[in-house]
Design a protein around this motif. Structure first.
Motif, PDB file in Angstrom:
ATOM      1  N   UNK A   1       0.940  -1.228   0.006  1.00 31.57           N
ATOM      2  CA  UNK A   1      -0.065   0.077   0.073  1.00 31.57           C
ATOM      3  C   UNK A   1       0.757   1.221  -0.119  1.00 31.57           C
ATOM      4  N   UNK A   2       0.338   2.426   0.062  1.00 32.06           N
ATOM      5  CA  UNK A   2       1.113   3.655   0.105  1.00 32.06           C
ATOM      6  C   UNK A   2       1.777   3.764   1.220  1.00 32.06           C
ATOM      7  N   UNK A   3       2.408   4.926   1.602  1.00 32.34           N
ATOM      8  CA  UNK A   3       3.362   4.876   2.678  1.00 32.34           C
ATOM      9  C   UNK A   3       2.687   4.726   3.985  1.00 32.34           C
ATOM     10  N   UNK A   4       3.081   3.602   5.044  1.00 30.05           N
ATOM     11  CA  UNK A   4       2.342   3.335   6.192  1.00 30.05           C
ATOM     12  C   UNK A   4       2.662   4.374   7.052  1.00 30.05           C
ATOM     13  N   UNK A   5       1.375   4.783   7.922  1.00 26.92           N
ATOM     14  CA  UNK A   5       1.550   5.822   8.895  1.00 26.92           C
ATOM     15  C   UNK A   5       1.548   5.306  10.378  1.00 26.92           C
ATOM     16  N   UNK A   6       2.631   5.603  10.907  1.00 30.14           N
ATOM     17  CA  UNK A   6       2.968   5.135  12.313  1.00 30.14           C
ATOM     18  C   UNK A   6       1.986   6.038  13.332  1.00 30.14           C
ATOM     19  N   UNK A   7       1.368   5.290  14.133  1.00 29.36           N
ATOM     20  CA  UNK A   7       0.260   5.971  15.233  1.00 29.36           C
ATOM     21  C   UNK A   7       0.299   5.254  16.561  1.00 29.36           C
ATOM     22  N   UNK A   8      -0.240   5.834  17.611  1.00 25.86           N
ATOM     23  CA  UNK A   8      -0.327   5.340  18.646  1.00 25.86           C
ATOM     24  C   UNK A   8      -1.895   5.867  19.017  1.00 25.86           C
ATOM     25  N   UNK A   9      -3.024   4.898  18.764  1.00 26.69           N
ATOM     26  CA  UNK A   9      -4.297   5.383  18.766  1.00 26.69           C
ATOM     27  C   UNK A   9      -4.994   5.250  20.364  1.00 26.69           C
ATOM     28  N   UNK A  10      -4.057   4.769  21.351  1.00 20.27           N
ATOM     29  CA  UNK A  10      -4.235   4.997  22.688  1.00 20.27           C
ATOM     30  C   UNK A  10      -3.768   6.391  23.032  1.00 20.27           C
ATOM     31  N   UNK A  11      -2.457   6.917  22.578  1.00 19.15           N
ATOM     32  CA  UNK A  11      -2.216   8.491  22.961  1.00 19.15           C
ATOM     33  C   UNK A  11      -2.679   9.409  22.022  1.00 19.15           C
ATOM     34  N   UNK A  12      -2.876   9.000  21.108  1.00 22.76           N
ATOM     35  CA  UNK A  12      -3.284  10.021  19.842  1.00 22.76           C
ATOM     36  C   UNK A  12      -2.071  10.441  19.024  1.00 22.76           C
ATOM     37  N   UNK A  13      -1.045   9.815  19.295  1.00 23.93           N
ATOM     38  CA  UNK A  13       0.183  10.259  18.263  1.00 23.93           C
ATOM     39  C   UNK A  13       0.130   9.804  16.855  1.00 23.93           C
TER      40      UNK A  13
END
Length: 440
Positions: free
Chosen positions: A139-151
């Motif tokens: 897929x296109x560029x993966x996006x790193x997140x933390x759904x718990x902290x909102x990052x």
């Protein structure tokens, strides 16, 4: 206009429900640190950068298991993918790419839908390099997140919004009345549509849940253009029933969004149910014009008070919608169905009614003189003037010295006075209170 749909999918326990709750701004989905805790899709509305959309939370996809619950969840998720405009594919950054992630990615590639890949649980900066492993999913560029902290969720939603379709309203004339038919399964909605149209344009079946989709049918009656939409029946959440019916609830909600007038079909042989109130509440909250249609009236055993009792029951159970007219019909025999469209037309006109500011303020002045607002802590409440700010539904803004002093009972009194003066038959109205600014 119906809103675009974003479906959150992925294997179990990657944080889909946590992200869903963050987008929704409240704790809607059940979140527990156990795989598979989200059993059925949950719907909410989200907005980002001025774009509004529906969000579907799905149960985790698993493969290779023959468990009935796993099959149910997988079917639900596949239906959500089919309905979605954009798919938000979540994976676990700690675990790396798993065989299940690869299987899910193959399903998503086959869907030909826009996909945003979110690599979750990257709470620590030192883990962000884990993102690169997920490029192999294609897929296109993966996006790193933390759904718990909102990052990272802001960047994620930017990517989602960029892929949302630019929905254009159907090219119907502005005078065309959009009508949606809603109600529980098997109350006779499809049969009612057939009677109104005078031909068999939709499938009719005694089996609950036959109607899967919402399909537009334009037609003209006595010089008035209409578009009628038949929707799949809504059933109570949590009840075990055919999964395709749950899938159709979102389509019914989207049909309500596009309607001017909603026909709320009740089963005359069963009376009012809790689910009827829930379905009607959706239309009321959406601000749509409404008509209650008590169907199957031919099958009801009657005496000289039967209709009055039903009217009384509806008035009590739907006290929040006492503005809606009530029709008694039989789609099977055609009894009183011919009265439906004239009532729909009247409600549509009332739903779009605009009142002149001068006449509105004369009505408000008379109402206040007849019954002044009660004093609060010895302080007098003043209503200075009002204006109508929109239609469909009619919305009025009243400027007062202190909005907090106006009790909901007086608010209701003012609504009744407006209805007595102007009608607004079949239409909800909104009254907003604003504090009048002091002149400098």
């Amino acid at each position: 206009m119906s809103l675009p749909v974003v479906a959150i999918v992925g294997r179990p326990n990657v944080g889909k429900s946590t992200l869903f709750n963050r987008i929704a701004g409240e704790r809607i989905a059940i979140v527990e640190d156990k795989p598979g805790i989200t059993r059925d899709r949950i719907y909410t509305r989200g907005d980002w950068s001025g774009r509004h959309f529906h969000v579907i939370d799905t149960g985790g996809l698993e493969f290779g298991k023959k468990d009935e619950v796993v099959e149910h969840i997988r079917h639900q998720a596949e239906l959500a993918i089919e309905e979605a405009d954009v798919i938000l594919f979540m994976v676990d950054g700690h675990d790396g790419v798993t065989s299940t992630d690869e299987e899910v990615s193959r399903i998503l590639h086959r869907s030909n839908k826009p996909v945003v890949l979110a690599v979750n649980k990257l709470d620590d900066v030192k883990h962000h390099e884990n993102v690169y492993e997920f490029y192999r999913l294609g897929f296109d560029e993966p996006i790193g997140i933390s759904s718990l902290h909102g990052t990272g969720t802001g960047d994620l939603l930017d990517a989602v919004v960029d892929r949302l379709p630019d929905r254009e309203e159907e090219e119907y004339d502005s005078d065309t009345i959009r009508v949606s038919i809603i109600g529980r399964p098997n109350v006779g909605k499809s049969s009612l549509v057939n009677r109104i149209l005078g031909e068999e344009r939709v499938i009719v079946s005694p089996v609950a849940g036959t109607t899967r989709d919402a399909v537009d049918t334009p037609f003209t009656h006595e010089g008035q253009d209409y578009v009628i939409v038949d929707t799949a029946g809504m059933r109570k959440r949590g009840k075990v029933y055919e999964t395709t019916e749950k899938y159709s609830v979102l389509r019914a909600l989207r049909a309500i969004e596009r309607a001017d007038v909603v026909l709320i079909v009740l089963d005359g042989t069963e009376g009012v149910t809790e689910q009827d109130k829930r379905v009607a509440g959706i239309a009321h909250d959406a601000g749509r014009g409404a008509v209650f249609v008590v169907n199957k009236w031919d099958a009801v055993e009657k005496d000289d008070q039967t209709m009055n009792r039903m009217i009384r029951d509806i008035s009590q159970e739907f006290a929040f919608m006492d503005y809606a007219p009530i029709l008694f019909t039989s789609a099977k025999t055609g009894q009183r169905v011919r009265k439906t469209l004239p009532v729909v037309k009247e409600v549509a006109e009332q739903h779009a009614l605009r009142v002149s500011t001068s006449v509105l303020n004369q009505v408000l002045q008379d109402a206040v003189m007849s019954t002044p607002p009660p004093t609060v802590n010895g302080k007098r409440t003043r209503i200075y003037y009002g204006t109508q700010v929109s239609v469909k539904p009619p919305v009025f803004v009243l400027f007062v010295n202190d909005p907090e002093r106006i009790h909901f009972t007086y608010h209701r009194y003012l609504e009744n006075q407006l209805r007595e003066a102007f009608g607004f038959i079949g239409s909800p109205i909104r009254i907003l209170l604003r504090k009048k600014k002091k002149e400098t």
